[in-house]
Scaffold this active site. Structure first.
Site: not given
Ligand code: ASP
Length: 358
Positions: A224, A254
């Site tokens: 991300t 998310g």
């Molecule tokens: N926070 C992101 C999600 O849960 C994933 C990530 O940050 O790697 O969609």
């Protein structure tokens, strides 16, 4: 006393005092202005997770470092020229979205159905306006669409087909399935599915035994991307963009597009972008919580960010991290995972790029 002082204030002395005062005043006000003028700055992340030294080849490590620096400098150049923090955030994130290295734009992870669904958000710390999109499949740069939602619609969040129709209406660049596909992410999906099967089997073998909250997903959620910036006008902005988590159910959203969880910016406090296990970040309202600790408890940026990431989230069993920048240009980047792709500019504008804990 009054009587004794009076004769001393002769017109001559008054003149000397006046000249002295005038020669000192401009210097003083200049110094004050310098002290209170906010310095500009920028920080980015490319995701947190089980990023260990041994897991990255030297070549891959070099690629990550180079791309992080390119992204940081794209945003920094905007700020240096007097551009807005929003422009800087968008510019920096687009660089990472265009790179297959990160789980955003090109190279996003796959859902359990083998599709790509992207989430993104952006927030303006000056006006508290925000824009977000969730579950889009064909938008090349989701961060730019989130910004359009903020600036060209009366809404904060749009999802799926509606968001894509809005994108087309505004001439946003679209891309096909092939553009987003990378073998690396496809293989990650296959591994995640195998792992899921193993977990299911364990549960069947030992009914009643619970896995840790993050037990089966620790490896699956890095990449991300996010950015926080402070411009020369003292305005903060934050943005986050992601493909979510590998093997997520289609339709799952998310924390990245949730204002207050994945992204938050407020000129009174700070700008925050999160990365980690989204479900926990949503429930903990991570980004706003950090801002609230500064606003209502008078905590420093570091204290507030550490409390949320290294204490509150850890107690819940949640993995991840944040990048945060306050109105005075201080940076905090706590994460409770082995690594987090991250970079910031130091007080001299030099890029500092890091991946691992040390
Ligand atoms: N926070 C992101 C999600 O849960 C994933 C990530 O940050 O790697 O969609």
């Amino acid at each position: 006393m009054t009587h004794r002082l009076k004769p001393n204030l002769s017109p001559r002395l008054l003149g000397v005092v006046l000249i002295l005062a005038l020669s000192v005043l401009p210097v003083k006000s200049f110094t004050e202005a310098k002290e209170t003028a906010p310095r500009f700055g920028i920080a980015i992340h490319g995701g947190a997770g089980t990023i260990l030294r041994g897991n990255l080849t030297p070549e891959l490590e070099r690629s990550y470092n180079a791309k992080l620096e390119e992204s940081l400098l794209a945003g920094y150049e905007v700020l240096k020229k007097g551009g807005s923090s929003l422009d800087a955030v968008e510019a920096a994130i687009r660089v990472m979205e265009d790179s297959p290295l990160f789980n955003a734009g090109k190279g996003v992870v796959f859902t359990s159905e083998g599709t790509n669904e992207m989430d993104a958000s952006i927030m303006n710390g000056k006006t508290l306006e925000a824009g977000a999109i969730a579950g889009v499949k064909r938008v090349k740069n989701p961060i730019s669409l989130a910004r359009l939602v903020m600036e060209k619609s009366p809404h904060v969040m749009m999802t799926g087909e509606g968001a894509e129709a809005f994108a087309k209406q505004h001439g946003v660049e679209m891309a096909g399935k092939d553009y987003f596909y990378t073998e690396r992410r496809w293989k990650e999906l296959q591994r995640a599915k195998e792992e899921e099967k193993r977990e299911e089997k364990k549960k069947d073998d030992k009914p009643g035994e619970k896995n840790g909250p993050d037990a089966s997903s620790v490896d699956r959620k890095h990449g991300t991307v996010g950015c926080v910036a402070l411009d020369k006008e003292g305005n903060l902005a934050a943005g986050t963009s992601t493909g979510g988590m590998t093997n997520k159910r289609f339709g799952r959203v998310g924390d990245a597009p949730i204002i207050g969880a994945g992204t938050y910016a407020n000129n009174l406090t700070c700008a925050v972008s999160s990365t980690g296990h989204g479900e926990y970040f949503i429930r903990s309202v991570v980004a706003h919580d950090i801002s609230a600790l500064i606003e209502y408890k008078g905590m420093s940026l570091k204290e507030a960010a550490d409390m949320v990431v290294m204490d509150k989230l850890v107690k819940l069993g949640a993995t991840g991290g944040v990048i945060a920048l306050d109105k005075d240009g201080n940076v905090a980047m706590p994460f409770n995972t082995p690594g987090m792709y991250r970079a910031y500019t130091d007080a001299n504008g030099k890029p500092v790029v890091k991946i691992y804990k040390d």
